[in-house]
Design a protein around this motif. Sequence first.
Motif, PDB file in Angstrom:
ATOM      1  N   THR A  75       0.847  -1.186   0.000  1.00 49.69           N
ATOM      2  CA  THR A  75       0.000   0.000   0.000  1.00 49.69           C
ATOM      3  C   THR A  75       0.886   1.241   0.000  1.00 49.69           C
ATOM      4  OG1 THR A  75      -0.141   0.046   2.418  1.00 49.69           O
ATOM      5  CG2 THR A  75      -1.819  -1.218   1.237  1.00 49.69           C
ATOM      6  N   SER A  81       2.419  -2.811   4.716  1.00 47.77           N
ATOM      7  CA  SER A  81       1.066  -3.343   4.630  1.00 47.77           C
ATOM      8  C   SER A  81       0.826  -3.862   3.219  1.00 47.77           C
ATOM      9  CB  SER A  81       0.051  -2.258   4.981  1.00 47.77           C
ATOM     10  OG  SER A  81      -1.266  -2.756   4.893  1.00 47.77           O
ATOM     11  N   GLN A  83      -1.526  -6.088   0.195  1.00 50.18           N
ATOM     12  CA  GLN A  83      -2.873  -6.426  -0.261  1.00 50.18           C
ATOM     13  C   GLN A  83      -2.780  -7.147  -1.594  1.00 50.18           C
ATOM     14  OE1 GLN A  83      -4.619  -2.494  -0.389  1.00 50.18           O
ATOM     15  NE2 GLN A  83      -4.054  -2.179  -2.533  1.00 50.18           N
ATOM     16  N   GLU A  85      -4.829  -7.461  -5.252  1.00 51.82           N
ATOM     17  CA  GLU A  85      -5.855  -6.922  -6.131  1.00 51.82           C
ATOM     18  C   GLU A  85      -6.066  -7.907  -7.282  1.00 51.82           C
ATOM     19  OE1 GLU A  85      -4.614  -3.101  -7.481  1.00 51.82           O
ATOM     20  OE2 GLU A  85      -4.661  -2.197  -5.483  1.00 51.82           O
ATOM     21  N   THR A 120     -10.350  -6.310  -3.860  1.00 54.78           N
ATOM     22  CA  THR A 120      -9.058  -6.063  -3.230  1.00 54.78           C
ATOM     23  C   THR A 120      -9.130  -6.515  -1.780  1.00 54.78           C
ATOM     24  OG1 THR A 120      -8.563  -4.173  -4.668  1.00 54.78           O
ATOM     25  CG2 THR A 120      -7.367  -4.313  -2.583  1.00 54.78           C
ATOM     26  N   LEU A 121      -8.202  -7.373  -1.381  1.00 56.61           N
ATOM     27  CA  LEU A 121      -8.209  -7.932  -0.032  1.00 56.61           C
ATOM     28  C   LEU A 121      -6.905  -7.595   0.678  1.00 56.61           C
ATOM     29  CD1 LEU A 121      -9.560 -11.532  -0.797  1.00 56.61           C
ATOM     30  CD2 LEU A 121     -10.869  -9.573   0.076  1.00 56.61           C
ATOM     31  N   PRO A 122      -6.985  -7.153   1.937  1.00 56.81           N
ATOM     32  CA  PRO A 122      -5.758  -6.963   2.712  1.00 56.81           C
ATOM     33  C   PRO A 122      -5.134  -8.307   3.052  1.00 56.81           C
ATOM     34  CG  PRO A 122      -7.688  -6.599   4.092  1.00 56.81           C
ATOM     35  CD  PRO A 122      -8.197  -6.794   2.703  1.00 56.81           C
ATOM     36  N   LEU A 123      -3.836  -8.267   3.269  1.00 54.00           N
ATOM     37  CA  LEU A 123      -3.089  -9.468   3.627  1.00 54.00           C
ATOM     38  C   LEU A 123      -2.494  -9.312   5.015  1.00 54.00           C
ATOM     39  CD1 LEU A 123      -1.232 -10.110   0.260  1.00 54.00           C
ATOM     40  CD2 LEU A 123      -2.765 -11.727   1.371  1.00 54.00           C
ATOM     41  N   GLU A 124      -2.641 -10.346   5.802  1.00 57.31           N
ATOM     42  CA  GLU A 124      -2.029 -10.372   7.131  1.00 57.31           C
ATOM     43  C   GLU A 124      -0.792 -11.258   7.089  1.00 57.31           C
ATOM     44  OE1 GLU A 124      -3.991 -10.589  11.367  1.00 57.31           O
ATOM     45  OE2 GLU A 124      -3.800 -12.621  10.576  1.00 57.31           O
ATOM     46  N   THR A 137      -5.178 -13.840   3.412  1.00 55.79           N
ATOM     47  CA  THR A 137      -6.115 -12.807   2.989  1.00 55.79           C
ATOM     48  C   THR A 137      -7.159 -12.594   4.068  1.00 55.79           C
ATOM     49  OG1 THR A 137      -7.428 -14.480   1.834  1.00 55.79           O
ATOM     50  CG2 THR A 137      -5.847 -13.219   0.516  1.00 55.79           C
ATOM     51  N   ASN A 139     -11.036 -10.940   4.893  1.00 56.32           N
ATOM     52  CA  ASN A 139     -12.306 -10.482   4.333  1.00 56.32           C
ATOM     53  C   ASN A 139     -13.291 -10.346   5.491  1.00 56.32           C
ATOM     54  OD1 ASN A 139     -14.698  -9.995   2.992  1.00 56.32           O
ATOM     55  ND2 ASN A 139     -14.412 -11.595   1.464  1.00 56.32           N
TER      56      ASN A 139
END
Length: 205
Positions: A75, A81, A83, A85, A120-124, A137, A139
């Motif tokens: 990001t 951080s 993500q 897409e 678009t999903l954030p990633l941990e 991912t 959600n």
Amino acid sequence: MSLSPELLTLGQYFAGEFTNQQQALADPAWYVNLCLWHRPVPLFTHDSLTFYAEQANVHKRHQPYRPRLLRLRQTQSTPLSLQVEYYQFHDIDWVKGAGQNPDILTQLTPENVKPLSGCTLPLEVRSTESGELSFHTLNPTRQPCSFNYQGNEYQVFLGFVATAQNLQVYDKGINPQTGQALWGALMGPYRFSKTQDFTADLPIS
């Protein structure tokens, strides 16, 4: 922007050809034996590692399906951080088969794809007991991704967990009218192991 060590690690996990053969043999009623290709492509290289993805039944490798693009991205506000897409192709037939014939991808440009709205999903990023990284991912709303193709509405729930040893894929198609899952990871994730490594094709110095 230089790519973070975390993003580079995820790219190395992702790049390759995968199979879920062991899972399919153990539970053939629910899991098709698939080949999954993640081919690195030199798009959006300033902040991302991007992959062409498609899959095929291992017995019908000449009939690949679900061509798509996954952009693993830092990001802009926080480089640490991550993500993912998802993108679709304007012309699916033109690119189909590139998992096994990557020369097709040499002509790929950003104009050939468009981002999937809401996909678009954030990633941990987590650490395993062995000290390796794993990527999950997120959600929080549990809402599927919705998009339109050739005038038809589609919904798909997307997600994965990537480790050095395997790739778990949670993708499944959703009926837009009923919300019922139709195909894909109906009984839990597809569990893939890497059979070929494409990390040498990553567009990094």
